[in-house]
Write a protein that holds these residues in place. Structure first.
Motif, PDB file in Angstrom:
ATOM      1  N   ASP A  39       0.752  68.108  15.896  1.00 40.29           N
ATOM      2  CA  ASP A  39       0.263  66.993  16.702  1.00 40.29           C
ATOM      3  C   ASP A  39      -0.020  65.744  15.880  1.00 40.29           C
ATOM      4  O   ASP A  39      -0.351  64.696  16.439  1.00 40.29           O
ATOM      5  CB  ASP A  39      -1.008  67.399  17.454  1.00 40.29           C
ATOM      6  CG  ASP A  39      -0.720  68.455  18.514  1.00 40.29           C
ATOM      7  OD1 ASP A  39       0.390  68.426  19.090  1.00 40.29           O
ATOM      8  OD2 ASP A  39      -1.584  69.311  18.749  1.00 40.29           O
ATOM      9  N   ALA A  40       0.073  65.857  14.568  1.00 35.53           N
ATOM     10  CA  ALA A  40      -0.195  64.696  13.706  1.00 35.53           C
ATOM     11  C   ALA A  40       0.719  64.757  12.487  1.00 35.53           C
ATOM     12  O   ALA A  40       1.084  65.843  12.025  1.00 35.53           O
ATOM     13  CB  ALA A  40      -1.659  64.672  13.264  1.00 35.53           C
ATOM     14  N   PRO A 288       0.784  56.274  16.628  1.00 34.71           N
ATOM     15  CA  PRO A 288      -0.263  56.689  17.562  1.00 34.71           C
ATOM     16  C   PRO A 288      -0.351  58.192  17.751  1.00 34.71           C
ATOM     17  O   PRO A 288      -1.359  58.700  18.206  1.00 34.71           O
ATOM     18  CB  PRO A 288       0.151  56.009  18.870  1.00 34.71           C
ATOM     19  CG  PRO A 288       1.647  55.910  18.762  1.00 34.71           C
ATOM     20  CD  PRO A 288       1.952  55.698  17.314  1.00 34.71           C
ATOM     21  N   ASP A 289       0.696  58.947  17.431  1.00 35.11           N
ATOM     22  CA  ASP A 289       0.692  60.382  17.663  1.00 35.11           C
ATOM     23  C   ASP A 289       1.534  61.057  16.592  1.00 35.11           C
ATOM     24  O   ASP A 289       1.925  60.434  15.604  1.00 35.11           O
ATOM     25  CB  ASP A 289       1.202  60.718  19.068  1.00 35.11           C
ATOM     26  CG  ASP A 289       2.375  59.826  19.459  1.00 35.11           C
ATOM     27  OD1 ASP A 289       3.173  59.484  18.551  1.00 35.11           O
ATOM     28  OD2 ASP A 289       2.499  59.462  20.636  1.00 35.11           O
ATOM     29  N   GLY A 290       1.821  62.349  16.776  1.00 33.60           N
ATOM     30  CA  GLY A 290       2.473  63.116  15.737  1.00 33.60           C
ATOM     31  C   GLY A 290       3.874  63.563  16.087  1.00 33.60           C
ATOM     32  O   GLY A 290       4.471  63.103  17.073  1.00 33.60           O
ATOM     33  N   ALA A 293       5.227  64.472  19.703  1.00 30.10           N
ATOM     34  CA  ALA A 293       5.587  63.410  20.646  1.00 30.10           C
ATOM     35  C   ALA A 293       7.048  63.001  20.511  1.00 30.10           C
ATOM     36  O   ALA A 293       7.605  62.386  21.428  1.00 30.10           O
ATOM     37  CB  ALA A 293       4.693  62.193  20.445  1.00 30.10           C
ATOM     38  N   ARG A 297      10.119  61.063  22.551  1.00 26.92           N
ATOM     39  CA  ARG A 297      10.234  59.703  22.035  1.00 26.92           C
ATOM     40  C   ARG A 297      11.581  59.446  21.372  1.00 26.92           C
ATOM     41  O   ARG A 297      12.113  58.341  21.452  1.00 26.92           O
ATOM     42  CB  ARG A 297       9.108  59.445  21.033  1.00 26.92           C
ATOM     43  CG  ARG A 297       9.030  58.037  20.504  1.00 26.92           C
ATOM     44  CD  ARG A 297       7.970  57.970  19.417  1.00 26.92           C
ATOM     45  NE  ARG A 297       6.664  58.331  19.960  1.00 26.92           N
ATOM     46  CZ  ARG A 297       5.766  57.446  20.350  1.00 26.92           C
ATOM     47  NH1 ARG A 297       6.023  56.165  20.256  1.00 26.92           N
ATOM     48  NH2 ARG A 297       4.616  57.833  20.830  1.00 26.92           N
TER      49      ARG A 297
END
Length: 487
Positions: A39-40, A288-290, A293, A297
């Motif tokens: 997630d990051a 903004p995210d990991g 995403a 994206r």
């Protein structure tokens, strides 16, 4: 009418004789779960070098270079790779319309007209000629409307439509990926052009410094003040400095021509359009995210996921191909032996029928087709997972490179500044007679070497920023809602 009813009853009875199939397709195995990604980002910078830029589809505008902006826009409008990707999307959209149209009834209108003169010398003509009122010449005209409909009771056509919809989604994402790739390549090539221009100026300054050093040492040698080994070394340094110039000039022309090709035009036009300019400053995207995403994206990952959905639907279609196909059809129209009575009540003709087609023996062709479709699904799943993992690695690598390349550029920039200060001080010492001009030129060559390294490092840092924008999808998710129709 009795014949029609009997045919319909036969269709129903035959339909009841085959094994029932589920109304909705159930995959022979559970659909694959999304690849598990963090997630990051581990390498997300605590503080981005420079001002972090929010991800947006026009991310290149953050460099603040109007010439670059025009070139990217020109490439997005004229690049041939993008044109090919757009054509593939058009093909997929047409295929989707065709697949959806197969679910609907089909209708046609046919007309005919003709005249025939019957022979009286063949068996049929000789027999009919004995009847009263026999006419050798006969006209016949017809006008009929027909309709047919394949009843998709087992979902084969619906599965084909689902596959076509997913393929259209993959083509749409493929077009977005092509646009992102070309935009990044234009920006990278532009950075290369500006870096080579700056390095070419440094290389020419090196030649001037090396030539002056060689001249001074030769003058000393003639006076017996300097050894010939010094002039040999200075001559070699001059030749080395001169050799760098044509290599950089060639690289500059290659990069300019590449810009023209990326913009979809003949080489030779970029030089005039470029004008004078410097290397764009490093721009870092906001993170903004990991990696997780990136599944939505990154257009290449979305395209791979859509190909999985298409392959799964093709498996459903292959399974449904082994079940019966039901069709109903009918026609209505006019048929007469003359135009004058074509549209009369007596010329009206109608008909209706139902049909069933059940594959009984196909030499295991349908089973083989299903096995092939299932293998293609496995391949698509593997490609999707691989693409997702590579996307995550791209993101980590790009963010790390952005941080480290920026640090390197800053350090080499400080070296160049310190040597420039040293050059100014030694120039003062030369004017005061404290040191020789040859010593000053040695410091100048060191300064030029440091400046060349700093230019290369700034270009690498700027390219690292471009790689980070590209690895994070370039803001494509903001317009990704158009893919909702494919899901």
């Amino acid at each position: 009418m009795r014949t029609l009813l009997a045919g319909a009853a036969a269709v129903i009875l035959l339909g009841g004789a085959v094994p029932a199939a589920p109304a909705a397709y159930t995959s022979p195995r559970a659909l694959p779960a999304s690849p598990v990604l963090p997630d990051a980002f581990r390498n997300a910078p605590d503080a981005a070098p420079g001002e972090a830029v929010p991800l947006a589809e026009d991310w290149w505008k953050s460099f603040g270079d109007p010439v670059l902006d025009r070139m990217v826009e020109t490439a997005l409008a004229g690049n041939l790779d993008i044109a090919a990707a757009a054509a593939r999307l058009e093909q997929a959209a047409a295929g989707l319309k065709a697949a959806q149209g197969a679910l609907l009834p089909q209708a046609s209108l046919d007309g005919s007209g003709g005249i025939k003169r019957q022979s009286t010398e063949d068996v049929q003509g000789r027999a009919f000629s004995k009847f009263p009122g026999f006419q050798r010449t006969v006209e016949q005209y017809g006008l009929n409307g027909a309709a047919s409909w394949e009843l998709d009771l087992f979902g084969k056509l619906a599965a084909d439509a689902r596959a076509a919809r997913a393929e259209a989604g993959a083509a749409d994402a493929g077009l977005a990926a092509a646009r992102l790739t070309i935009a990044a390549e234009v920006v990278n090539t532009y950075i290369d052009v500006r870096a080579i221009e700056a390095r070419l100026a440094v290389a020419r300054a090196r030649v001037a410094a090396a030539r002056e050093t060689d001249t001074l040492l030769r003058q000393r040698a003639e006076r017996g003040v300097a050894a010939l080994t010094e002039t040999d070394r200075s001559g070699a340094e001059l030749a080395g400095a001169q050799s760098a110039v044509p290599a950089l000039e060639t690289a500059l022309e290659v990069m300019r021509n590449r810009l023209d090709v990326l913009m979809g035009r003949a080489p030779g036009q970029a030089a005039a359009e470029l004008g004078a300019g410097g290397i764009p400053a490093v721009r870092a995207p906001a993170v903004p995210d990991g990696p997780a995403a990136l599944l939505a994206r990154r257009p290449d990952v979305v395209a791979a996921e859509r190909r999985v959905a298409a392959s799964d639907a093709r498996v459903a279609e292959a399974i449904r191909a082994r079940y019966p196909r039901f069709t109903i059809s009918g026609f209505a129209g006019f048929l007469a032996n003359g135009m004058s009575n074509l549209f009369t009540g007596g010329a009206v003709q109608t008909g209706a029928s139902g049909g069933i087609s059940l594959p009984l023996f196909t030499g295991r062709r349908l089973r083989a087709r299903q096995a092939a479709a299932e293998a293609e699904l496995k391949e698509a799943v593997a490609d999707w997972r691989k693409t997702a993992l590579l996307a995550a690695a791209d993101g980590e690598n790009a963010l790390l490179a952005l941080t480290k390349r920026s640090e390197q550029a800053a350090a080499l920039g400080r070296v160049a500044v310190r040597l420039a200060d040293s050059r100014q001080r030694i120039e003062t010492a030369v004017r005061a007679g404290a040191v020789s001009r040859v010593e000053a030129l040695g410091v100048e060559r060191q300064m030029l070497d440091a400046e060349d390294n700093a230019i290369a490092a700034r270009a690498e840092a700027a390219r690292a920023g471009v790689a980070a924008f590209r690895a994070l999808g370039g803001g494509w998710q903001a317009a990704g809602a158009r893919l909702a129709v494919s899901r």
